[in-house]
Enzyme design. Sequence first.
Site, PDB file in Angstrom:
ATOM      1  N   ASN A  23       0.628  -1.073   0.214  1.00 18.28           N
ATOM      2  CA  ASN A  23      -0.118  -0.084   0.145  1.00 18.28           C
ATOM      3  C   ASN A  23       0.800   1.185  -0.095  1.00 18.28           C
ATOM      4  OD1 ASN A  23      -2.395   1.253  -0.046  1.00 18.28           O
ATOM      5  ND2 ASN A  23      -3.102   0.902   2.204  1.00 18.28           N
ATOM      6  N   HIS A  28     -15.025  -4.656   9.867  1.00 23.44           N
ATOM      7  CA  HIS A  28     -14.605  -3.390  10.449  1.00 23.44           C
ATOM      8  C   HIS A  28     -15.689  -2.559  10.593  1.00 23.44           C
ATOM      9  CE1 HIS A  28     -10.220  -3.367   8.997  1.00 23.44           C
ATOM     10  NE2 HIS A  28     -10.465  -4.503   9.271  1.00 23.44           N
ATOM     11  N   ARG A  85     -14.559  -5.832  14.705  1.00 24.90           N
ATOM     12  CA  ARG A  85     -13.281  -4.923  15.091  1.00 24.90           C
ATOM     13  C   ARG A  85     -14.067  -3.692  15.418  1.00 24.90           C
ATOM     14  NH1 ARG A  85      -8.208  -2.417  11.883  1.00 24.90           N
ATOM     15  NH2 ARG A  85      -9.836  -0.935  11.209  1.00 24.90           N
ATOM     16  N   TYR A 120      -7.547   6.797  12.799  1.00 21.18           N
ATOM     17  CA  TYR A 120      -7.510   5.622  11.944  1.00 21.18           C
ATOM     18  C   TYR A 120      -8.786   4.703  12.047  1.00 21.18           C
ATOM     19  CZ  TYR A 120      -6.568   0.846  10.732  1.00 21.18           C
ATOM     20  OH  TYR A 120      -6.764  -0.270  10.380  1.00 21.18           O
ATOM     21  N   ASP A 143      -7.762  -2.377  17.133  1.00 25.94           N
ATOM     22  CA  ASP A 143      -6.578  -2.037  16.423  1.00 25.94           C
ATOM     23  C   ASP A 143      -5.949  -0.744  17.000  1.00 25.94           C
ATOM     24  OD1 ASP A 143      -4.220  -1.551  14.961  1.00 25.94           O
ATOM     25  OD2 ASP A 143      -5.359  -1.996  12.986  1.00 25.94           O
ATOM     26  N   HIS A 173      -2.955   0.581  16.260  1.00 23.46           N
ATOM     27  CA  HIS A 173      -2.287   1.057  14.916  1.00 23.46           C
ATOM     28  C   HIS A 173      -1.185   1.882  15.572  1.00 23.46           C
ATOM     29  CE1 HIS A 173      -2.367   2.080  11.001  1.00 23.46           C
ATOM     30  NE2 HIS A 173      -2.959   0.869  10.883  1.00 23.46           N
ATOM     31  N   GLU A 191      -4.715  -4.962  18.808  1.00 27.70           N
ATOM     32  CA  GLU A 191      -3.860  -5.253  17.884  1.00 27.70           C
ATOM     33  C   GLU A 191      -2.803  -3.917  17.863  1.00 27.70           C
ATOM     34  OE1 GLU A 191      -5.739  -5.348  13.988  1.00 27.70           O
ATOM     35  OE2 GLU A 191      -3.950  -5.014  12.879  1.00 27.70           O
ATOM     36  N   GLU A 227       1.400  -7.074  11.310  1.00 28.15           N
ATOM     37  CA  GLU A 227       0.997  -6.576   9.889  1.00 28.15           C
ATOM     38  C   GLU A 227       2.065  -5.872   9.043  1.00 28.15           C
ATOM     39  OE1 GLU A 227      -2.614  -4.316  10.577  1.00 28.15           O
ATOM     40  OE2 GLU A 227      -1.443  -2.420  10.008  1.00 28.15           O
ATOM     41  N   ARG A 250      -0.025 -11.612  13.064  1.00 25.21           N
ATOM     42  CA  ARG A 250      -0.845 -10.615  12.052  1.00 25.21           C
ATOM     43  C   ARG A 250      -0.330 -10.341  10.561  1.00 25.21           C
ATOM     44  NH1 ARG A 250      -5.125  -9.167  10.989  1.00 25.21           N
ATOM     45  NH2 ARG A 250      -4.972  -6.904  10.843  1.00 25.21           N
ATOM     46  N   HIS A 307      -3.501 -10.950   8.221  1.00 23.87           N
ATOM     47  CA  HIS A 307      -3.932  -9.470   7.713  1.00 23.87           C
ATOM     48  C   HIS A 307      -4.513  -9.498   6.380  1.00 23.87           C
ATOM     49  CE1 HIS A 307      -2.266  -5.102   6.590  1.00 23.87           C
ATOM     50  NE2 HIS A 307      -3.120  -5.059   7.414  1.00 23.87           N
ATOM     51  N   ASP A 310      -6.088  -3.460   0.986  1.00 23.12           N
ATOM     52  CA  ASP A 310      -4.952  -3.535   0.406  1.00 23.12           C
ATOM     53  C   ASP A 310      -4.192  -4.773   0.292  1.00 23.12           C
ATOM     54  OD1 ASP A 310      -4.659  -2.077   3.146  1.00 23.12           O
ATOM     55  OD2 ASP A 310      -2.646  -2.947   2.920  1.00 23.12           O
ATOM     56  N   GLU A 317      -9.004 -11.490   9.208  1.00 17.05           N
ATOM     57  CA  GLU A 317      -9.802 -10.151   8.881  1.00 17.05           C
ATOM     58  C   GLU A 317     -10.446 -10.235   7.482  1.00 17.05           C
ATOM     59  OE1 GLU A 317      -6.879  -7.107   8.361  1.00 17.05           O
ATOM     60  OE2 GLU A 317      -8.024  -5.656   9.130  1.00 17.05           O
ATOM     61  N   TRP A 367       1.472   6.622  12.489  1.00 15.30           N
ATOM     62  CA  TRP A 367       0.261   6.500  12.289  1.00 15.30           C
ATOM     63  C   TRP A 367      -0.346   5.227  12.250  1.00 15.30           C
ATOM     64  CZ3 TRP A 367      -2.338   4.070   8.463  1.00 15.30           C
ATOM     65  CH2 TRP A 367      -3.738   4.479   8.119  1.00 15.30           C
TER      66      TRP A 367
HETATM   67  O1  KDG Z   1      -1.797  -0.359   4.273  1.00 21.47           O
HETATM   68  C1  KDG Z   1      -2.173  -0.089   5.770  1.00 21.47           C
HETATM   69  C2  KDG Z   1      -3.387  -1.198   6.085  1.00 21.47           C
HETATM   70  O2  KDG Z   1      -3.253  -2.214   5.648  1.00 21.47           O
HETATM   71  C3  KDG Z   1      -3.589  -0.960   7.486  1.00 21.47           C
HETATM   72  O3  KDG Z   1      -3.779   0.131   7.944  1.00 21.47           O
HETATM   73  C4  KDG Z   1      -4.757  -1.845   8.059  1.00 21.47           C
HETATM   74  O4  KDG Z   1      -4.094  -1.887  10.240  1.00 21.47           O
HETATM   75  C5  KDG Z   1      -4.698  -2.443   9.354  1.00 21.47           C
HETATM   76  C6  KDG Z   1      -5.656  -3.478   9.743  1.00 21.47           C
HETATM   77  O5  KDG Z   1      -5.559  -4.019  10.863  1.00 21.47           O
HETATM   78  O6  KDG Z   1      -6.379  -3.726   8.800  1.00 21.47           O
HETATM   79 MG    MG Z   2      -3.907  -3.264  11.703  1.00 21.22          MG
END
Ligand code: KDG
Ligand code: MG
Length: 409
Positions: free
Chosen positions: A37, A122, A147, A159, A217, A219, A243, A269, A290, A319, A323, A346, A409
């Site tokens: 991505n 999600h 989630r 996010y 998540d 993140h 996560e 991930e 993940r 994951h 993407d 997921e 991020w």
């Molecule tokens: O490309 C970034 C995404 O794959 C990510 O932000 C997705 O955190 C993510 C998830 O748990 O699916």
């Molecule tokens: Mg994630």
Amino acid sequence: MKIIAADVVVTSPDRNFVTLKITTDDGITGLGDGTLNGRELSVASYLADHVVPLLIGRDAHRIEDTWQFLYRSAYWRRGPVTMAAIAAVDVALWDIKAKAAGMPLYQLLGGASRTGIMAYGHASGRDEQELFDSIRRHLEQGYRSIRVQTSVPGINAVYGVAAQPSVDGKRYDYEPAQRTPLPAEEDWDTRAYLRHLPGVFEAVRNEFGPELPLLHDGHHRMTPIQAARLGKALEPYDLFWLEDCTPAENQDALRLVRQHTTTPLAIGEVFNTVWDYQTLIREQLIDYVRSAVTHTGGITAMRKLLDFAAQYQIKSGIHGPTDISPVGMAAALHLDLAIHNFGIQEYMQHGAATNEVFRQSFTFEDGYLHPGELPGLGVELDEQAAARFPYQPAYLPFNRLKDGTVHDW
Ligand code: KDG
Ligand code: MG
């Protein structure tokens, strides 16, 4: 069975995807996903400029040997671009081998260990009502694990929170990559997030009861001690997992989190080899792996990683955001069905244009995915449809704190 051609297809139906199509001298073709991505063209170039010339004339059946050759002969090791390129080759070769055998890929991986693959979706909302509505819609779609991501007062863009339902009015999924020439700037405040989140999970549990598996998540945004505090605060709400609670390049940091909370932890991930997990798995600092098949060297490497994790009662949580292309998703589903230590998968669901480019045989019914029974992966690429959607630059956003400091991020 010799490889006579390998073509890199970059297409952007709903988003950018990199696909490798390998053709053999007996006419069998195989597909692999190399989508990274926001950095798609790097993998496309790595494949087209440096890998495709090495593949022509090789025996398509020698998957392990090809994997080791691509990994070791480059001299430079690991990294998401390299490992996504190797994954694309590896998955395409498994697709070919399974087609040649006349079997769905999972049969070559040992056969089915279960009848279906539990998926999580999600749900998100800017406020409680929108979040509850999103959870209900996911339940109506059949999801049995959800989630939960939510806006935080004082933060403009968080996010995982879809700003609005998509045009069909049904999907609330969040798509982070934006087709902008520069990455979008978002804001972040960890203290505000830590204050807000436990109350959201309390409300969700009160509304939807104790049984529904809930995930969240983080993140990569917290320090280890902040992550420990959040894990502890969420314990009463019985999460399936928390996560990416803290950036995990420093695997040792997870010791601190683990000492303070029994909330199950999922990480990986952004990882791309088994070495990223060495301490995490050996010391049982996480509960779920993940990694994406697409970013971790394909089926060959993921199988070894998950077998290593299995010795420590650590399960898979592969994951599967948008993407990951339908090719990468199908590869994950064959692995999910075959391995013993499956945890959860997921599944965000792709849009209509993506489904037109990638014809898929996998199914989603009553919350469970299945890769289908077609020989190989069960995904076909419609190259004419793919050509109608040329690459468009797109970036993931980035974060700044209130004082302007760049944050994870
Ligand atoms: O490309 C970034 C995404 O794959 C990510 O932000 C997705 O955190 C993510 C998830 O748990 O699916
Ligand atoms: Mg994630």
